[in-house]
Design an enzyme around this catalytic site. Structure first.
Site, mmCIF file in Angstrom:
data_model
loop_
_atom_site.group_PDB
_atom_site.id
_atom_site.type_symbol
_atom_site.label_atom_id
_atom_site.label_comp_id
_atom_site.label_asym_id
_atom_site.label_seq_id
_atom_site.Cartn_x
_atom_site.Cartn_y
_atom_site.Cartn_z
ATOM 1 N N LEU A 119 0.874 -1.183 -0.101
ATOM 2 C CA LEU A 119 0.188 -0.140 0.301
ATOM 3 C C LEU A 119 0.908 1.345 0.138
ATOM 4 C CD1 LEU A 119 -3.119 -1.067 2.221
ATOM 5 C CD2 LEU A 119 -2.897 -0.916 -0.136
ATOM 6 N N HIS A 120 1.867 1.203 0.380
ATOM 7 C CA HIS A 120 2.822 2.473 0.608
ATOM 8 C C HIS A 120 3.428 2.807 -0.781
ATOM 9 C CE1 HIS A 120 7.108 0.999 1.641
ATOM 10 N NE2 HIS A 120 6.639 0.223 0.630
ATOM 11 N N ASN A 121 3.086 1.812 -1.781
ATOM 12 C CA ASN A 121 3.885 2.084 -3.145
ATOM 13 C C ASN A 121 2.563 2.675 -3.967
ATOM 14 O OD1 ASN A 121 5.864 0.650 -2.484
ATOM 15 N ND2 ASN A 121 5.859 -0.797 -4.218
#
Ligand code: SAM
Length: 386
Positions: free
Chosen positions: A300-302
């Protein structure tokens, strides 16, 4: 606050201006890190053992590269000397005196854990380039923000350099075309360091993984994991590291109960788990319904917020009341501001805070049921259907 500024606040003898200069002159130094990795200067220094001169290291590296031939590239002594000097400034090796260098704990760590060197190359190549074009991209777009996944500073860099074929491509697609994906996958296997296996880490964090997977301690009305149930689906699971650690801890789990979903062309087989092709962006609904756990580790941080919500909503629709969504990432704290910046510049992504996770859960019909944020290392957020 950067590392150097934090050090400056601990060591009052460093004048603020010197701390500032130390921080803002870092980028060009970081450009030398891939040089050190490419020529295995860290390995050569470790193998040398004692304090070594640039001549010593150049000799070792060049003799290992072979006697000659048109395709063997030798490194000059001056490039070794400058690179080692700059690596000493970054703290990656120690400088004994003007002409001698020696491996330190970080050098040894990088050599013992090659994934850390692959990670260093990623952030000091793609990350450095994206960061360098961030301001220009903002200026030329009237500070439109946040960035879209395939239209951020990295893509803008290629546009300005006249490589238009990369100007709308995802960072992974660009890396694939440049032959960089194998190195990136090797980075993902061990990352910069490992604080134990996934089951060890989450257990230490107070999380009951066995209950989550239905392996033991099943709650009222739950008969435990059936043979035909999927225990865990790891979305964007790379080379399957996480599920292989789960399998090693719980050998009773069959490969069919542990599913790695990927679209990565460089990954075609993972013995011990079931590898399934699923592109979380363009494929339809999540094909595995009602698994005990769905995990998103460093996924998700991508992703920009809208794409992250779209993915979590896809998973929420596949989840049963017994399913958990496990989000494994770094916390948005001072340890990880550099990573936050990297995710923004490279992918339009971001690290997220507890408040952001709660907000995302609410939008997706889920609720946060467990959260443990680590100062260093992976944090864990669990969501269940609301
Ligand atoms: C940052 S890596 C994380 C890998 C792994 N989860 C880990 O923690 O080691 C992101 C992974 O997501 C995969 N990925 C990226 N976009 C994807 C997509 N649209 N569908 C499926 N997998 C994707 C990549 O191939 C890569 O393996």
């Amino acid at each position: 606050m950067s590392l150097l500024n934090r050090l400056a606040s601990l060591v009052p003898a460093v004048p603020p201006g010197a701390a500032l200069a130390g921080t803002v002159t870092l980028p060009a130094s970081l450009g030398f890190v891939p040089v050190a990795v490419h020529f295995d200067l860290f390995g050569a220094l470790v193998r040398h053992g004692g304090p070594a001169t640039a001549e010593d290291i150049a000799r070792v590296v060049n003799s290992a590269a072979g006697a000659g031939g048109d395709d063997v590239i030798h490194i000059s002594t001056l490039l070794v000397a400058d690179t080692l000097c700059i690596m000493a400034g970054l703290g990656l090796v120690n400088r004994v005196d003007e002409n001698h260098f020696v491996a330190n704990a970080i050098t040894h760590h990088m050599v013992a854990m090659p994934s850390a060197q692959h990670g260093a190359v990623h952030f000091c190549t793609e990350g450095l380039m994206a960061g360098a074009f961030l301001m220009q991209k903002l200026k030329d777009t009237n500070f439109a923000y946040p960035f879209a996944e395939c239209d951020g500073p990295l893509q803008y860099a290629y546009r300005l350099m006249g490589q238009d074929h990369f100007a709308k491509q995802h960072a992974y697609t660009i890396m694939e075309a440049q032959g960089r994906m194998d190195s990136f996958n090797q980075f993902m296997v061990g990352k910069f360091f490992k604080a134990g296996t996934f089951p060890d880490r989450v257990t230490a964090a107070g999380y009951d993984l066995e209950a989550a997977l239905g392996i033991s301690g099943s709650s009222a009305g739950d008969q435990g994991l059936r043979g035909d149930e999927v225990a865990m689906v790891d979305i964007g699971g790379g080379r399957g590291e996480l599920l292989l650690e789960v399998q090693a801890r719980y050998p009773q789990l069959q490969p069919s109960q542990l599913v790695v979903q990927e679209f990565n062309a460089a990954i075609d087989e993972i013995p011990g788990v079931h590898l399934m092709e699923w592109n979380y962006k363009v494929s339809g609904e999540q094909p595995v319904r009602g698994a005990r756990a769905y995990s998103l580790q460093h996924i998700l941080h991508n992703l920009p917020d809208l794409d992250a919500v779209a993915l979590v909503q896809k998973l929420a629709r596949a989840m049963s009341p017994k399913s958990r969504l496990l989000i494994i990432e770094y916390a948005k704290n001072l340890t990880y501001t550099n990573l936050h910046a990297s995710m923004i510049a490279l992918y339009g992504g971001r690290e997220r805070s507890s408040a952001e996770w709660h907000q995302m859960a609410g939008i997706c019909g889920l609720k946060v049921t467990f959260e443990k944020y680590e100062t260093a290392g992976e944090s864990l957020v669990e969501m269940q259907r609301d």
